[in-house]
Design an enzyme around this catalytic site. Structure first.
Site, PDB file in Angstrom:
ATOM      1  N   TYR A   1       0.869  -1.175   0.000  1.00 28.25           N
ATOM      2  CA  TYR A   1       0.000   0.000   0.000  1.00 28.25           C
ATOM      3  C   TYR A   1       0.911   1.232   0.000  1.00 28.25           C
ATOM      4  O   TYR A   1       1.377   1.677   1.032  1.00 28.25           O
ATOM      5  CB  TYR A   1      -0.929  -0.012   1.208  1.00 28.25           C
ATOM      6  CG  TYR A   1      -1.827   1.191   1.326  1.00 28.25           C
ATOM      7  CD1 TYR A   1      -2.487   1.707   0.217  1.00 28.25           C
ATOM      8  CD2 TYR A   1      -2.018   1.814   2.555  1.00 28.25           C
ATOM      9  CE1 TYR A   1      -3.306   2.828   0.327  1.00 28.25           C
ATOM     10  CE2 TYR A   1      -2.846   2.920   2.681  1.00 28.25           C
ATOM     11  CZ  TYR A   1      -3.480   3.422   1.566  1.00 28.25           C
ATOM     12  OH  TYR A   1      -4.287   4.524   1.670  1.00 28.25           O
TER      13      TYR A   1
ATOM     14  N   ASP B   1      -2.215  -1.430  -3.993  1.00 32.72           N
ATOM     15  CA  ASP B   1      -2.587  -0.055  -4.304  1.00 32.72           C
ATOM     16  C   ASP B   1      -1.296   0.753  -4.352  1.00 32.72           C
ATOM     17  O   ASP B   1      -0.745   1.125  -3.324  1.00 32.72           O
ATOM     18  CB  ASP B   1      -3.545   0.475  -3.229  1.00 32.72           C
ATOM     19  CG  ASP B   1      -3.937   1.926  -3.458  1.00 32.72           C
ATOM     20  OD1 ASP B   1      -3.422   2.555  -4.402  1.00 32.72           O
ATOM     21  OD2 ASP B   1      -4.752   2.445  -2.666  1.00 32.72           O
TER      22      ASP B   1
END
Length: 257
Positions: free
Chosen positions: A106, A147
């Site tokens: 992330y 992400d």
């Protein structure tokens, strides 16, 4: 084998949506981001009841990453990126599932540009690039999924002009992403959909972005050469974004043989 990545935007708040998606799509390996809960608060019993083993790296209220494996138990390799022992953000976890090395990441958002948040983003990407090079040297099928908070090209966002000041589109951000890809990684979604312009994985909750299809492609699965040789398909489960109380991301996935 289907390998997916999914920013759930709060695993406890979105648990029904996560379980619904797991039941419908039955991915073999899942990389989750933005758990937003401490390690002891992860709903592991529900995940195991759905048929998945898991390893995770949580953080109360922020960040948090996990790796799930259907009918298997991922073997944890590391939590956190090397290079900064004082980094307290739960943004990286790495495990083995079968003969695959899998990382769920992330990446920092970095907004607003010109602040220490943007500097942290670039430094984190530099650390990721150094570790990615080490992973490539193992010459194993490896997938870096998550992400990335990077819009690689103008066509990967609904309006490059409207978002030109966003940290996700800055030249430094894109250059750092290209530096990693050019080590020898394959951006699987783009490789299998080279001509598709609206290959979005994220739609903000505001301004009717979902309804207008005003999206961003920021969730990426990078495959090592050994994994890319097995690549047979890739896509985005957009239906999951359309459900009630859904995450603002849709799961992205690759098929590997």
């Amino acid at each position: 084998m289907r390998h997916a990545t999914y920013n759930v935007n709060g695993i406890r708040a979105r648990l029904p949506r996560l379980l619904e998606w797991l039941e419908r799509e039955k991915p073999d390996i899942v990389c989750l981001q933005e758990l937003k809960c401490a390690d002891e608060s992860l709903p592991i019993a529900d995940i195991e009841a759905a048929g998945y083993g898991a390893v995770w790296h949580g953080q109360k209220g922020f960040n948090g990453v996990a790796i799930l494996a259907r009918g298997d138990a991922p073997k944890l390799r590391r939590v956190g990126l090397p290079g900064d022992p004082d980094d307290s953000h739960s943004r990286y976890i790495e495990a083995e599932v079968g003969d695959y090395v899998v990382a769920s990441l992330y990446l920092p958002n970095g907004n607003p540009v010109g602040t220490e948040k943007f500097d942290y983003k670039l430094k984190w990407m530099e650390r990721l690039g150094s570790h990615a090079r080490v992973l490539l040297a193992e010459e194993r099928p490896t997938v870096l999924a998550g992400d990335w908070n990077v819009v690689p090209e103008d066509r990967d966002v609904f309006s490059a002009k409207a978002t030109r000041h966003d940290a996700l589109l800055q030249p430094e951000t894109r250059a750092a992403y290209r530096t990693i890809v050019h080590q020898g990684w394959t951006d699987a979604l783009r490789a299998l959909h080279p001509g598709e312009d609206k290959l979005y994985t994220f739609w903000d909750y505001t301004a009717g972005c979902w309804q207008r299809d005003a999206g961003f492609r920021i969730d990426h699965l990078l495959c090592s050469p050994e994994a890319a040789d097995r690549l047979r398909g890739a896509g985005v489960d957009k239906w999951a974004r359309d459900q009630e109380k859904a995450s603002d991301h849709a799961p992205a996935w690759v098929e590997l043989v």
